[in-house]
Design a protein around this motif. Structure first.
Motif, PDB file in Angstrom:
ATOM      1  N   LYS A  55       0.851  -1.190   0.000  1.00 10.32           N
ATOM      2  CA  LYS A  55       0.000   0.000   0.000  1.00 10.32           C
ATOM      3  C   LYS A  55       0.886   1.238   0.000  1.00 10.32           C
ATOM      4  CE  LYS A  55      -3.319   2.744   2.467  1.00 10.32           C
ATOM      5  NZ  LYS A  55      -2.464   3.947   2.353  1.00 10.32           N
ATOM      6  N   CYS A  56       0.478   2.228  -0.759  1.00  8.24           N
ATOM      7  CA  CYS A  56       1.221   3.495  -0.759  1.00  8.24           C
ATOM      8  C   CYS A  56       1.183   4.061   0.659  1.00  8.24           C
ATOM      9  CB  CYS A  56       0.587   4.474  -1.736  1.00  8.24           C
ATOM     10  SG  CYS A  56       1.336   6.108  -1.666  1.00  8.24           S
ATOM     11  N   PRO A  57       2.368   4.391   1.230  1.00  2.25           N
ATOM     12  CA  PRO A  57       2.376   4.873   2.618  1.00  2.25           C
ATOM     13  C   PRO A  57       1.854   6.300   2.806  1.00  2.25           C
ATOM     14  CG  PRO A  57       4.617   4.791   1.744  1.00  2.25           C
ATOM     15  CD  PRO A  57       3.712   4.238   0.677  1.00  2.25           C
ATOM     16  N   ASP A  60      -2.949  10.094   2.590  1.00  7.80           N
ATOM     17  CA  ASP A  60      -4.155  10.429   1.822  1.00  7.80           C
ATOM     18  C   ASP A  60      -4.341   9.555   0.587  1.00  7.80           C
ATOM     19  OD1 ASP A  60      -4.189  12.591   3.580  1.00  7.80           O
ATOM     20  OD2 ASP A  60      -2.978  13.785   2.170  1.00  7.80           O
ATOM     21  N   CYS A  61      -3.410   8.665   0.361  1.00  6.64           N
ATOM     22  CA  CYS A  61      -3.463   7.879  -0.870  1.00  6.64           C
ATOM     23  C   CYS A  61      -3.982   6.473  -0.578  1.00  6.64           C
ATOM     24  CB  CYS A  61      -2.064   7.822  -1.492  1.00  6.64           C
ATOM     25  SG  CYS A  61      -2.020   6.970  -3.063  1.00  6.64           S
ATOM     26  N   LYS A  62      -4.865   5.980  -1.442  1.00  5.47           N
ATOM     27  CA  LYS A  62      -5.495   4.683  -1.196  1.00  5.47           C
ATOM     28  C   LYS A  62      -4.929   3.567  -2.079  1.00  5.47           C
ATOM     29  CE  LYS A  62      -8.985   5.820   1.707  1.00  5.47           C
ATOM     30  NZ  LYS A  62      -8.074   6.253   2.772  1.00  5.47           N
ATOM     31  N   TRP A  63      -3.902   3.877  -2.828  1.00  4.31           N
ATOM     32  CA  TRP A  63      -3.360   2.925  -3.818  1.00  4.31           C
ATOM     33  C   TRP A  63      -2.819   1.645  -3.175  1.00  4.31           C
ATOM     34  CZ3 TRP A  63       1.680   1.254  -5.382  1.00  4.31           C
ATOM     35  CH2 TRP A  63       1.717   0.660  -6.665  1.00  4.31           C
ATOM     36  N   VAL A  64      -3.324   0.502  -3.616  1.00  7.22           N
ATOM     37  CA  VAL A  64      -2.827  -0.797  -3.151  1.00  7.22           C
ATOM     38  C   VAL A  64      -2.585  -1.699  -4.354  1.00  7.22           C
ATOM     39  CG1 VAL A  64      -3.413  -1.549  -0.806  1.00  7.22           C
ATOM     40  CG2 VAL A  64      -5.234  -1.128  -2.437  1.00  7.22           C
ATOM     41  N   LYS A  77       6.691   2.390  -7.199  1.00 10.06           N
ATOM     42  CA  LYS A  77       6.208   3.709  -7.579  1.00 10.06           C
ATOM     43  C   LYS A  77       4.693   3.677  -7.569  1.00 10.06           C
ATOM     44  CE  LYS A  77       6.645   7.547 -10.626  1.00 10.06           C
ATOM     45  NZ  LYS A  77       7.117   8.182 -11.818  1.00 10.06           N
ATOM     46  N   CYS A  78       4.098   4.532  -6.748  1.00  6.26           N
ATOM     47  CA  CYS A  78       2.641   4.577  -6.635  1.00  6.26           C
ATOM     48  C   CYS A  78       2.049   5.112  -7.927  1.00  6.26           C
ATOM     49  CB  CYS A  78       2.247   5.456  -5.451  1.00  6.26           C
ATOM     50  SG  CYS A  78       0.475   5.790  -5.397  1.00  6.26           S
ATOM     51  N   ASN A  79       1.060   4.392  -8.465  1.00  9.67           N
ATOM     52  CA  ASN A  79       0.425   4.805  -9.712  1.00  9.67           C
ATOM     53  C   ASN A  79      -0.536   5.963  -9.516  1.00  9.67           C
ATOM     54  OD1 ASN A  79       1.646   3.180 -11.512  1.00  9.67           O
ATOM     55  ND2 ASN A  79       0.055   1.581 -11.501  1.00  9.67           N
ATOM     56  N   ALA A  80      -0.923   6.189  -8.268  1.00  8.70           N
ATOM     57  CA  ALA A  80      -1.903   7.244  -8.015  1.00  8.70           C
ATOM     58  C   ALA A  80      -1.234   8.574  -7.699  1.00  8.70           C
ATOM     59  CB  ALA A  80      -2.825   6.828  -6.879  1.00  8.70           C
ATOM     60  N   CYS A  81      -0.229   8.566  -6.809  1.00  8.73           N
ATOM     61  CA  CYS A  81       0.365   9.852  -6.407  1.00  8.73           C
ATOM     62  C   CYS A  81       1.842   9.953  -6.780  1.00  8.73           C
ATOM     63  CB  CYS A  81       0.163  10.102  -4.907  1.00  8.73           C
ATOM     64  SG  CYS A  81       1.175   9.065  -3.842  1.00  8.73           S
ATOM     65  N   SER A  82       2.361   8.941  -7.489  1.00  7.40           N
ATOM     66  CA  SER A  82       3.753   8.849  -7.947  1.00  7.40           C
ATOM     67  C   SER A  82       4.815   8.936  -6.844  1.00  7.40           C
ATOM     68  CB  SER A  82       4.044   9.808  -9.106  1.00  7.40           C
ATOM     69  OG  SER A  82       3.962  11.136  -8.705  1.00  7.40           O
ATOM     70  N   ASN A  83       4.408   8.666  -5.630  1.00  8.75           N
ATOM     71  CA  ASN A  83       5.346   8.528  -4.515  1.00  8.75           C
ATOM     72  C   ASN A  83       6.232   7.289  -4.762  1.00  8.75           C
ATOM     73  OD1 ASN A  83       6.464   8.425  -1.906  1.00  8.75           O
ATOM     74  ND2 ASN A  83       4.677   7.379  -1.046  1.00  8.75           N
ATOM     75  N   GLU A  84       7.533   7.411  -4.498  1.00 11.19           N
ATOM     76  CA  GLU A  84       8.429   6.260  -4.654  1.00 11.19           C
ATOM     77  C   GLU A  84       8.918   5.810  -3.290  1.00 11.19           C
ATOM     78  OE1 GLU A  84      10.224   7.058  -9.113  1.00 11.19           O
ATOM     79  OE2 GLU A  84      11.569   6.894  -7.409  1.00 11.19           O
TER      80      GLU A  84
HETATM   81 ZN   LIG Z   1       0.232   7.071  -3.497  1.00 10.18          ZN
END
Ligand SMILES: [Zn+2]
Ligand SMILES: [Zn+2]
Ligand SMILES: [Zn+2]
Ligand SMILES: [Zn+2]
Ligand SMILES: [Zn+2]
Ligand SMILES: [Zn+2]
Length: 303
Positions: A55-57, A60-64, A77-84
């Protein structure tokens, strides 16, 4: 039965129940074997099918995403918020270091920048007059260092608070070694899930018992001792085959390796100016500061 599957009906996917096995026109012994096989296989499937979840840490991001091998450490790399981030510790992705080593490396880098760089060059200048220039340069850079040290201090204070909290409330999953927090309730845990229905977090999805899980060991400050032994070692250490990105010479003495860059090494002569420039560049790009690992003994190969 030889293909390693749970026994099913030959016509559909119906899994044979005990009653069905008894109906089979085979010997008693064979039936018993079928029963045992079925129980063992069903259990193995249950255990192996535990799903690894990343899960994106970002709060506010729900990407899993579901992953095949949740015990592996890789860059996500998170597809929703591009956090790495690192798939195991959720922090900024780090090279050539495991998750347990990062706090210690960060602490050492902070102490080096804050006090030990100055001490190191003072002692070296006493031992060897040719190090005098390096000490002068250190004194000239005080202003530039102060700014970075303030940022590093913040990172270090956060790290210390985080370490204390983890030591109090967390343990390590025995399967994937992720840091897991116990939200209360009974001791039966599923890695990545709050057993009693809470937030989904990254985890390997396997069951474990809280009481049997390993404790989280927070870092202790051993930097002074490490520095002392580095200085007492009069023999110049040579890091064979590893060149400084700035002067291109094979690195001697302390090697500085950026754990947040794919490949970036500096020698102790270039380190101060070059790591300051690296900090400046990251600040300009509004990125998180990087941490350099101090390598005082040559390593056989890059991890
Ligand atoms: Zn994210
Ligand atoms: Zn990590
Ligand atoms: Zn329970
Ligand atoms: Zn786990
Ligand atoms: Zn150099
Ligand atoms: Zn870097």
């Amino acid at each position: 039965m030889n293909s390693g599957e749970v026994l099913t009906c030959a016509l559909c996917n119906y899994q044979l129940q005990d009653g069905d096995i008894n109906q089979l026109r085979v010997s008693r012994n064979q039936k018993r074997k079928f029963h045992e096989y079925q129980i063992q296989k069903t259990f193995a499937n249950f255990v192996n099918n535990a799903r690894g979840i990343i899960k994106c840490p970002n709060r506010d991001c729900k990407w899993v995403v579901e992953v095949r091998n949740p015990n592996e450490r890789f860059r996500v790399k998170c597809n929703a918020c591009s956090n790495e981030f690192c798939s195991i510790c959720n922090q900024q992705y780090h090279y050539r270091s495991n998750c347990q080593e990062v706090p210690q490396i960060t602490q050492r880098w902070f102490v080096w920048c804050n006090t030990e760089r100055g001490n190191y060059w003072k002692i070296r200048a006493q031992q060897d007059a040719s190090c005098r220039a390096q000490l002068d340069d250190y004194e000239k850079q005080q202003g530039a260092n102060a700014k970075r040290n303030e940022e590093l201090r913040r990172r270090y204070e956060e790290l210390k608070a985080d370490e204390e909290l983890k030591a109090k409330t967390c343990r390590l999953c025995p399967h994937c070694k992720r840091v897991v927090q116990h939200m209360g309730g009974c001791s039966s845990m599923i890695c990545g899930q709050n057993y009693h229905g809470g937030d989904q977090q990254s985890g390997c999805g396997k069951n474990f018992d809280w009481d049997q899980a390993l404790p989280y060991i927070p870092i202790v400050n051993t930097v002074q001792e490490q520095m002392k032994s580095a200085l007492e070692n009069q023999q110049r250490v040579v890091h064979t085959g590893i060149r400084c990105k700035n002067c291109h010479k094979e690195i001697e003495g302390i090697r500085f390796d950026c754990i947040h860059c794919h490949s970036l090494n500096y020698c102790e002569i270039c380190e101060q100016r070059c790591t300051l420039a690296h900090s400046e560049e990251l600040r300009r790009q509004k990125k998180q500061q990087h941490v350099f690992r101090l390598v005082t003994t040559p390593e056989a190969s890059h991890k």
